[in-house]
Enzyme design. Structure first.
Site, PDB file in Angstrom:
ATOM      1  N   ALA A 161     -26.580 -39.040 -15.976  1.00 46.15           N
ATOM      2  CA  ALA A 161     -27.663 -39.020 -16.964  1.00 46.15           C
ATOM      3  C   ALA A 161     -28.437 -37.706 -16.941  1.00 46.15           C
ATOM      4  O   ALA A 161     -29.390 -37.544 -17.699  1.00 46.15           O
ATOM      5  CB  ALA A 161     -28.619 -40.187 -16.712  1.00 46.15           C
ATOM      6  N   VAL A 183     -32.787 -39.101 -11.128  1.00 51.21           N
ATOM      7  CA  VAL A 183     -31.900 -39.323 -12.262  1.00 51.21           C
ATOM      8  C   VAL A 183     -30.469 -39.487 -11.768  1.00 51.21           C
ATOM      9  O   VAL A 183     -30.007 -38.735 -10.898  1.00 51.21           O
ATOM     10  CB  VAL A 183     -31.980 -38.130 -13.246  1.00 51.21           C
ATOM     11  CG1 VAL A 183     -31.032 -38.314 -14.418  1.00 51.21           C
ATOM     12  CG2 VAL A 183     -33.418 -37.954 -13.740  1.00 51.21           C
ATOM     13  N   HIS A 184     -29.761 -40.478 -12.313  1.00 48.33           N
ATOM     14  CA  HIS A 184     -28.334 -40.627 -12.010  1.00 48.33           C
ATOM     15  C   HIS A 184     -27.598 -39.364 -12.460  1.00 48.33           C
ATOM     16  O   HIS A 184     -27.881 -38.821 -13.534  1.00 48.33           O
ATOM     17  CB  HIS A 184     -27.777 -41.848 -12.745  1.00 48.33           C
ATOM     18  CG  HIS A 184     -26.418 -42.262 -12.281  1.00 48.33           C
ATOM     19  ND1 HIS A 184     -25.276 -41.555 -12.600  1.00 48.33           N
ATOM     20  CD2 HIS A 184     -26.017 -43.314 -11.501  1.00 48.33           C
ATOM     21  CE1 HIS A 184     -24.231 -42.157 -12.056  1.00 48.33           C
ATOM     22  NE2 HIS A 184     -24.649 -43.208 -11.383  1.00 48.33           N
ATOM     23  N   PRO A 185     -26.646 -38.854 -11.674  1.00 52.23           N
ATOM     24  CA  PRO A 185     -25.951 -37.612 -12.051  1.00 52.23           C
ATOM     25  C   PRO A 185     -25.365 -37.629 -13.461  1.00 52.23           C
ATOM     26  O   PRO A 185     -25.402 -36.611 -14.169  1.00 52.23           O
ATOM     27  CB  PRO A 185     -24.854 -37.493 -10.984  1.00 52.23           C
ATOM     28  CG  PRO A 185     -25.418 -38.201  -9.792  1.00 52.23           C
ATOM     29  CD  PRO A 185     -26.223 -39.338 -10.336  1.00 52.23           C
TER      30      PRO A 185
END
Length: 342
Positions: A233, A229-231
């Site tokens: 998000a 997961v993108h930080p």
């Protein structure tokens, strides 16, 4: 007070400001006035339509500071993912390669392009101003739309999915895209996602490899990024995991981020929410020491409103709302609201 409500065309400029700051992978929030105008218009038509089953409708909400009128977030729901075109994902699978004569039995992780999730309802367009991501307002922005689903189940599928933005660096380079998608398109990750936001993800998906991709053949960086997961998000991901969504079966075809899915009836905010009669608290009454935060929605359609309120509520009893909360929701004594604990 922050209030979630359906987006109006007058919100267009503010929504574009939010879109400009959203993550690259949030293709449902393109920084393009024309596309956003179409998005708001489609949402207004969906709220106004008489609906008996989930079809092509889409619903777009904004989070507004009622005192300043400033928009601080937005989110959406698509009634049927891929209604007019397939909704593609990579499905995680295991192939078995075995040789009895050699005594070899290998299980290999592969990715298969699929549209298993076509027809499910889709949570989209989540954006929250970064300063508020670690607050209760992120819960409101993400979960209050689920209270809308609980109030109008006939408008949605019996399953819900959501794509979480995967890993990319500060330059917008995605390890998964570079290892897979970039081999089929002469463009980088940012260009591909921007094109998807302005046009369609499907025409790019149809050019992706339709044969299984053997994961061990991918570079280590791409393998490690799968399902990550993108930080920015992470908060959204954590909220939805607490709601009961599952992560193991599908990933996004562009950045490899997790595609979550859940049965609608088992989602916490839907299963645990309750429709409760309203009482109005006496003006100037002190807040209860036993109050706790709840998400509260008025259950209306075109005039849908949702807020966070500190309440002392006993299940099976009416709920006492302050005048300020009741006014923000547009309800009075004798009306009903849907609530669930934060």
């Amino acid at each position: 007070m922050l209030v979630m409500r359906p987006a109006q065309m007058a919100d267009l400029a503010a929504v574009q400001r939010l879109a400009a700051d959203s993550l690259v992978g949030v293709t449902s929030l393109p920084d393009d006035a024309g596309r956003l105008s179409d998005k708001i218009a489609a949402s207004q038509a969906s709220f106004a339509a008489e609906v008996g089953f989930n079809g092509e409708e889409s619903y777009f909400f904004v989070l507004e500071d009622s005192e300043s009128g400033r928009l601080l977030g937005c989110c959406g729901i698509v009634a049927s993912a891929g209604y007019s075109e397939p909704f593609y994902s990579f499905r995680n699978e295991t192939f078995v390669h075995a040789s009895r004569s050699l005594g070899i039995h290998n299980k290999i992780h592969v990715l298969s392009l699929c549209h298993d999730l076509t027809g499910n309802s889709l949570l989209t367009s989540f954006y929250m101003e970064p300063a508020l991501l670690n607050s209760v307002w992120a819960e409101l922005n993400s979960r209050a739309r689920l209270l809308f689903v609980a109030s109008y189940p006939e408008r949605f599928s019996d399953a819900v999915v959501v794509e979480i933005v995967g890993l990319s660096d500060e330059q917008g380079e995605s390890p998964f895209w570079d290892a897979v998608g970039r081999n089929f398109f002469d463009m980088n990750y940012i260009e591909a996602e921007r094109l998807c936001g302005l046009k369609s993800r499907t025409f790019l998906a149809e050019l992706m490899p339709h044969y299984p991709i053997y994961v061990p053949l991918l570079p280590d960086a791409a393998q490690e990024s799968m399902g990550q997961v993108h930080p920015r998000a992470q908060i959204t991901f954590d909220i939805l995991m607490r709601e009961g969504f599952e992560t193991d079966h599908y990933i996004d075809i562009f950045d490899g981020g997790p595609t979550l899915n859940a049965r609608t009836s088992s989602i916490r905010s839907i299963a645990q929410s309750r429709l409760v009669p309203v009482l109005l608290a006496d003006a100037g009454a002190p807040p209860s020491k036993n109050a706790r935060p709840y998400l509260v929605a008025n259950g209306q359609l075109q005039d849908f409103r949702a807020v966070v309120a500190e309440l002392e509520w006993v299940p099976g009893k009416p709920v006492s709302l302050s005048r300020e909360v009741a006014e923000a929701l547009g309800v009075g004594a004798g009306a009903s609201v849907r609530l669930v604990a934060v």
